[in-house]
Design a protein around this motif. Sequence first.
Motif, short mmCIF file in Angstrom:
data_model
loop_
_atom_site.label_atom_id
_atom_site.label_comp_id
_atom_site.label_asym_id
_atom_site.label_seq_id
_atom_site.Cartn_x
_atom_site.Cartn_y
_atom_site.Cartn_z
N ASP A 81 -11.33 -28.65 6.06
CA ASP A 81 -11.87 -30.17 6.23
C ASP A 81 -12.95 -29.47 7.17
O ASP A 81 -13.88 -29.99 7.66
CB ASP A 81 -11.33 -31.22 6.76
CG ASP A 81 -10.71 -31.78 5.50
OD1 ASP A 81 -11.20 -31.53 4.25
OD2 ASP A 81 -9.41 -32.37 5.37
N LEU A 111 -15.44 -35.50 -2.89
CA LEU A 111 -15.62 -36.61 -2.03
C LEU A 111 -16.10 -38.07 -2.70
O LEU A 111 -17.40 -37.97 -2.62
CB LEU A 111 -15.83 -36.51 -0.40
CG LEU A 111 -15.77 -34.60 0.32
CD1 LEU A 111 -16.29 -34.85 1.76
CD2 LEU A 111 -13.69 -35.20 0.80
N SER A 115 -15.91 -41.61 2.35
CA SER A 115 -15.21 -40.67 3.07
C SER A 115 -16.32 -39.62 3.06
O SER A 115 -16.53 -39.35 5.17
CB SER A 115 -13.94 -39.60 1.75
OG SER A 115 -13.22 -40.29 1.36
N LYS A 118 -17.13 -41.85 6.58
CA LYS A 118 -16.37 -42.00 7.51
C LYS A 118 -16.97 -40.48 8.45
O LYS A 118 -16.58 -40.36 9.76
CB LYS A 118 -15.10 -41.27 7.15
CG LYS A 118 -13.79 -41.89 8.67
CD LYS A 118 -12.40 -41.82 7.41
CE LYS A 118 -12.42 -43.55 7.20
NZ LYS A 118 -10.99 -42.82 6.22
N GLU A 119 -17.27 -39.61 7.68
CA GLU A 119 -16.97 -37.54 8.17
C GLU A 119 -17.95 -37.86 8.81
O GLU A 119 -18.45 -37.32 9.46
CB GLU A 119 -16.94 -36.30 6.93
CG GLU A 119 -16.99 -35.80 7.50
CD GLU A 119 -17.00 -33.79 6.09
OE1 GLU A 119 -16.03 -34.71 5.84
OE2 GLU A 119 -17.67 -33.49 6.22
#
Length: 489
Positions: A81, A111, A115, A118-119
């Motif tokens: 990650d 992803l 996601s 959010k990243e």
Amino acid sequence: MKMSKREEKFFQTLLENQGFLTASFIANQLSVSSKTVYRVIKKINDCSEYGEVIYSEPGKGFKINERVYHAVARQNLKQNDVDRKDEILLKLLFKSPVKMHLDDLYKDYYLSDSSIKKEIGKLNDYLSEYDLMIKKHGKRIYIEGGEDNIRKCLNQLISKMYSFDESVDDDNQLDFNKYDLQLIQEQIHFIEKKLKQAIIYPYNMNIFSHLFVLMQRYKEGKVIQQKEDSRLDIEELSLISNYQEVYEVSKQVIDKLSRYIHVALPAMEIYYLFQYILSSRFENALYSVAINENTQEITNFYIDYVLDRLEGDEHIDRNGLYHDLIHHISPMLIRLAKSIPVKNSLLEEVRNEYSVLYDLIRQASLLIDENYCYSLAVSEEESGYLTLYFARYLEGNDKEKRILILCSSGVGTSELLKVKVKKRFPDVDIVDVVSYRVFTNRIHQYQDIDLILSTLNTKQLNCNHNVLIVSPVFNENDAKKLASILKEV
């Protein structure tokens, strides 16, 4: 440990085939040489925190230690990650302000849209420290911000993600053009040749990283310069005047890069490189910036503050400490003023081994900011290097350690070892570089040696000296072992 793509292929080959595999079989499967197989397996085992990942048995070959492998694999999953975020940032920063499609950026990762959203929020939190921001237009994103801040962020990321070695060969695992890296290495050697002395580690890697970022920005992105050459201030022009030879070398390097990437680089890039060279430490400090009153005042403050709070410093060589420290602080002040980062791979060990001393250095730095208004903002990495200067004198290590370097035959590998050790540990005295045969014939001449660095197995050495077995290319693990043993001999 973080697995490279090549290392993952090694594991895949060993896992897919039951039993032991010979080096030649693995080499054929991966289209590499047997020598490369041995080298990569050694690197994998050296980097493992859990023990030997791949073990061997004479006459059988290599096999995975499954217990250790699963521990490494679990650690690698947690690291993925972090690695993905760093790699996404690297791509965006190199391309800035060119827009990139989210599908292209995340095509190798599974992803969801939520996601990814959010990243990107987390990436923006990180970029805010550099006054940078990710902007979005539909499914395309780009990074907005000044060129100086983009390069600062890139330098920090690259320093964190990669460890550039002195040589680039077919084992190079960086996802960058091999010929780009080779050209930059040639420029480092060119600078050293022109200035007639070696740039010591990690400052040579600082220049390497700077030139690499410069090249990639002009090749991939759209560089918007905010300061023209004509806007150099009086102090900057005076610096150029005082160090014309360094500026001329910088100009020649930038000219070579311009021809290589077929881009007319602006004159300001010459000054940026000039700053990096002046902020570096050379073996003989011939090109450190002239020592002024501010530098003297800061150096004396560090010495007085630290030694006044430590016991057992009555016999310390203050003059020697002052001389060494001021020649470090002089280029350090340029690095701090120009926000040039420096990597310190021994920082964690320094903090653990010299915690009291390190804390005093940090306190002194804050007081310098408050009392003298220098606004140093000394980083933890810089504090680590300052700590080592004090530690050397406090532990009575002002006497140079005498080291002999030897190998099995000839001096080719030993000479390479000598260059790398001297760059990393400029204060050691490398007495001689000899072959094993010469050493055995002249062993009586080397009775006053503190340490032998050798590429031979200890069983082959019939002597009473302290011996450290290292790789001919002197890797990061070797450097840590040498730093540790120098404290004891």
